[in-house]
Design a protein around this motif. Sequence first.
Motif, PDB file in Angstrom:
ATOM      1  N   GLY A  35     -31.515 -24.329  43.609  1.00 55.00           N
ATOM      2  CA  GLY A  35     -32.342 -23.783  42.546  1.00 55.00           C
ATOM      3  C   GLY A  35     -33.005 -22.486  42.953  1.00 55.00           C
ATOM      4  N   TRP A  36     -33.480 -21.799  41.933  1.00 59.80           N
ATOM      5  CA  TRP A  36     -34.299 -20.607  42.114  1.00 59.80           C
ATOM      6  C   TRP A  36     -35.657 -20.861  41.459  1.00 59.80           C
ATOM      7  CZ3 TRP A  36     -33.230 -16.444  45.044  1.00 59.80           C
ATOM      8  CH2 TRP A  36     -31.900 -16.206  45.410  1.00 59.80           C
ATOM      9  N   PHE A  37     -36.676 -20.477  42.179  1.00 54.92           N
ATOM     10  CA  PHE A  37     -38.045 -20.530  41.674  1.00 54.92           C
ATOM     11  C   PHE A  37     -38.670 -19.153  41.870  1.00 54.92           C
ATOM     12  CE2 PHE A  37     -39.007 -25.114  41.118  1.00 54.92           C
ATOM     13  CZ  PHE A  37     -37.824 -25.645  41.592  1.00 54.92           C
ATOM     14  N   ARG A  38     -39.788 -18.916  41.214  1.00 54.97           N
ATOM     15  CA  ARG A  38     -40.486 -17.648  41.409  1.00 54.97           C
ATOM     16  C   ARG A  38     -41.996 -17.863  41.379  1.00 54.97           C
ATOM     17  NH1 ARG A  38     -38.839 -14.594  35.734  1.00 54.97           N
ATOM     18  NH2 ARG A  38     -40.147 -15.868  34.341  1.00 54.97           N
ATOM     19  N   ARG A  39     -42.672 -17.001  42.127  1.00 52.42           N
ATOM     20  CA  ARG A  39     -44.127 -17.016  42.118  1.00 52.42           C
ATOM     21  C   ARG A  39     -44.594 -15.643  41.656  1.00 52.42           C
ATOM     22  NH1 ARG A  39     -47.703 -20.263  44.791  1.00 52.42           N
ATOM     23  NH2 ARG A  39     -46.134 -20.919  46.317  1.00 52.42           N
ATOM     24  N   GLN A  40     -45.180 -15.630  40.461  1.00 55.43           N
ATOM     25  CA  GLN A  40     -45.706 -14.395  39.918  1.00 55.43           C
ATOM     26  C   GLN A  40     -47.119 -14.174  40.435  1.00 55.43           C
ATOM     27  OE1 GLN A  40     -44.788 -15.845  35.950  1.00 55.43           O
ATOM     28  NE2 GLN A  40     -43.296 -14.205  35.667  1.00 55.43           N
ATOM     29  N   PRO A  41     -47.579 -12.936  40.464  1.00 54.97           N
ATOM     30  CA  PRO A  41     -48.917 -12.647  40.988  1.00 54.97           C
ATOM     31  C   PRO A  41     -49.978 -13.502  40.318  1.00 54.97           C
ATOM     32  CG  PRO A  41     -47.722 -10.611  40.600  1.00 54.97           C
ATOM     33  CD  PRO A  41     -46.877 -11.709  40.031  1.00 54.97           C
ATOM     34  N   GLY A  42     -50.764 -14.192  41.134  1.00 54.99           N
ATOM     35  CA  GLY A  42     -51.855 -14.993  40.613  1.00 54.99           C
ATOM     36  C   GLY A  42     -51.454 -16.289  39.953  1.00 54.99           C
ATOM     37  N   GLY A  53     -24.194 -29.455  42.457  1.00 52.36           N
ATOM     38  CA  GLY A  53     -23.388 -29.260  43.650  1.00 52.36           C
ATOM     39  C   GLY A  53     -22.023 -28.666  43.365  1.00 52.36           C
ATOM     40  N   GLY A  54     -21.378 -29.123  42.296  1.00 45.79           N
ATOM     41  CA  GLY A  54     -20.058 -28.611  41.960  1.00 45.79           C
ATOM     42  C   GLY A  54     -20.081 -27.538  40.898  1.00 45.79           C
ATOM     43  N   ALA A  55     -21.278 -27.072  40.559  1.00 45.98           N
ATOM     44  CA  ALA A  55     -21.476 -26.021  39.554  1.00 45.98           C
ATOM     45  C   ALA A  55     -21.116 -26.468  38.139  1.00 45.98           C
ATOM     46  CB  ALA A  55     -20.700 -24.751  39.902  1.00 45.98           C
ATOM     47  N   GLU A  56     -21.021 -27.778  37.905  1.00 45.62           N
ATOM     48  CA  GLU A  56     -20.699 -28.238  36.546  1.00 45.62           C
ATOM     49  C   GLU A  56     -21.888 -28.064  35.607  1.00 45.62           C
ATOM     50  OE1 GLU A  56     -19.024 -31.210  39.579  1.00 45.62           O
ATOM     51  OE2 GLU A  56     -20.942 -30.260  39.151  1.00 45.62           O
ATOM     52  N   ASP A  57     -23.060 -28.213  36.147  1.00 46.14           N
ATOM     53  CA  ASP A  57     -24.277 -28.154  35.331  1.00 46.14           C
ATOM     54  C   ASP A  57     -25.174 -27.021  35.792  1.00 46.14           C
ATOM     55  OD1 ASP A  57     -24.494 -31.743  35.345  1.00 46.14           O
ATOM     56  OD2 ASP A  57     -23.590 -30.414  33.846  1.00 46.14           O
ATOM     57  N   THR A  58     -25.776 -26.361  34.838  1.00 46.71           N
ATOM     58  CA  THR A  58     -26.812 -25.379  35.114  1.00 46.71           C
ATOM     59  C   THR A  58     -27.983 -25.634  34.181  1.00 46.71           C
ATOM     60  OG1 THR A  58     -25.813 -23.783  33.583  1.00 46.71           O
ATOM     61  CG2 THR A  58     -25.230 -23.586  35.915  1.00 46.71           C
ATOM     62  N   ASP A  62     -36.866 -21.629  29.774  1.00 48.49           N
ATOM     63  CA  ASP A  62     -36.638 -20.967  28.485  1.00 48.49           C
ATOM     64  C   ASP A  62     -36.779 -19.446  28.566  1.00 48.49           C
ATOM     65  OD1 ASP A  62     -38.088 -23.567  26.353  1.00 48.49           O
ATOM     66  OD2 ASP A  62     -36.111 -23.350  27.251  1.00 48.49           O
ATOM     67  N   SER A  63     -37.690 -18.964  29.372  1.00 45.94           N
ATOM     68  CA  SER A  63     -37.978 -17.531  29.379  1.00 45.94           C
ATOM     69  C   SER A  63     -36.843 -16.680  29.950  1.00 45.94           C
ATOM     70  CB  SER A  63     -39.268 -17.255  30.162  1.00 45.94           C
ATOM     71  OG  SER A  63     -39.121 -17.634  31.516  1.00 45.94           O
ATOM     72  N   VAL A  64     -35.876 -17.307  30.630  1.00 45.78           N
ATOM     73  CA  VAL A  64     -34.779 -16.520  31.212  1.00 45.78           C
ATOM     74  C   VAL A  64     -33.431 -16.842  30.585  1.00 45.78           C
ATOM     75  CG1 VAL A  64     -36.047 -16.437  33.390  1.00 45.78           C
ATOM     76  CG2 VAL A  64     -34.168 -18.073  33.122  1.00 45.78           C
ATOM     77  N   LYS A  65     -33.387 -17.801  29.677  1.00 42.37           N
ATOM     78  CA  LYS A  65     -32.113 -18.168  29.051  1.00 42.37           C
ATOM     79  C   LYS A  65     -31.512 -16.969  28.345  1.00 42.37           C
ATOM     80  CE  LYS A  65     -32.926 -23.095  28.275  1.00 42.37           C
ATOM     81  NZ  LYS A  65     -33.212 -24.145  27.257  1.00 42.37           N
ATOM     82  N   GLY A  66     -30.217 -16.760  28.551  1.00 41.33           N
ATOM     83  CA  GLY A  66     -29.529 -15.636  27.936  1.00 41.33           C
ATOM     84  C   GLY A  66     -29.640 -14.348  28.737  1.00 41.33           C
ATOM     85  N   ARG A  67     -30.537 -14.321  29.730  1.00 40.54           N
ATOM     86  CA  ARG A  67     -30.684 -13.116  30.551  1.00 40.54           C
ATOM     87  C   ARG A  67     -30.279 -13.354  32.011  1.00 40.54           C
ATOM     88  NH1 ARG A  67     -35.559 -10.985  31.523  1.00 40.54           N
ATOM     89  NH2 ARG A  67     -36.675 -12.984  31.362  1.00 40.54           N
ATOM     90  N   PHE A  68     -30.566 -14.534  32.528  1.00 43.83           N
ATOM     91  CA  PHE A  68     -30.266 -14.862  33.925  1.00 43.83           C
ATOM     92  C   PHE A  68     -29.091 -15.834  33.985  1.00 43.83           C
ATOM     93  CE2 PHE A  68     -34.799 -14.256  35.885  1.00 43.83           C
ATOM     94  CZ  PHE A  68     -34.859 -12.999  35.311  1.00 43.83           C
ATOM     95  N   THR A  69     -28.293 -15.709  35.046  1.00 40.96           N
ATOM     96  CA  THR A  69     -27.175 -16.617  35.274  1.00 40.96           C
ATOM     97  C   THR A  69     -27.176 -17.054  36.734  1.00 40.96           C
ATOM     98  OG1 THR A  69     -25.847 -15.513  33.583  1.00 40.96           O
ATOM     99  CG2 THR A  69     -24.692 -16.949  35.140  1.00 40.96           C
ATOM    100  N   ILE A  70     -27.190 -18.356  36.944  1.00 40.62           N
ATOM    101  CA  ILE A  70     -27.096 -18.891  38.301  1.00 40.62           C
ATOM    102  C   ILE A  70     -25.651 -19.276  38.567  1.00 40.62           C
ATOM    103  CG2 ILE A  70     -27.675 -21.262  37.585  1.00 40.62           C
ATOM    104  CD1 ILE A  70     -29.194 -21.554  40.265  1.00 40.62           C
ATOM    105  N   SER A  71     -25.188 -19.010  39.773  1.00 35.05           N
ATOM    106  CA  SER A  71     -23.822 -19.363  40.159  1.00 35.05           C
ATOM    107  C   SER A  71     -23.810 -19.636  41.654  1.00 35.05           C
ATOM    108  CB  SER A  71     -22.845 -18.245  39.789  1.00 35.05           C
ATOM    109  OG  SER A  71     -23.163 -17.060  40.498  1.00 35.05           O
TER     110      SER A  71
END
Length: 124
Positions: A35-42, A53-58, A62-71
């Motif tokens: 997974g990817w997580f992020r810590r924004q300032p404050g 594990g097999g990349a079947e599911d991602t 909501d805030s990144v859907k359609g803009r970010f892609t994990i692979s």
Amino acid sequence: QVQLVESGGGLVQAGDSLRLSCVVSGRSFSRNAMGWFRRQPGSEREFVASISGGAEDTYYTDSVKGRFTISRDNAKNTVYLQMNSLKPEDTAVYHCAVRSFWGVARIERAYDLWGQGTQVTVSS
């Protein structure tokens, strides 16, 4: 010793793209969700995306859907986060993490190992 090392962060303008990479060394994680997580300032660290594990599911927040892609490329023990149409509110330190299980997850405590993070700064 198992290590997760992120790279690919930087300073970009709104609307630009970045691709983050996370290389896992020490053993294979081809059967483990990541997974990817992020810590924004404050703010607290928040979930961004997860891949099984097999990349079947991602799974995305909501805030990144359609803009970010994990692979992932299991042969390289690497997970990626392609970030398009970046916004100033995407500014954060981005961390990758690995689970002991196959399936995706969005909560921090579901992950066992973490990287140090890479800074992404998006200017307006």
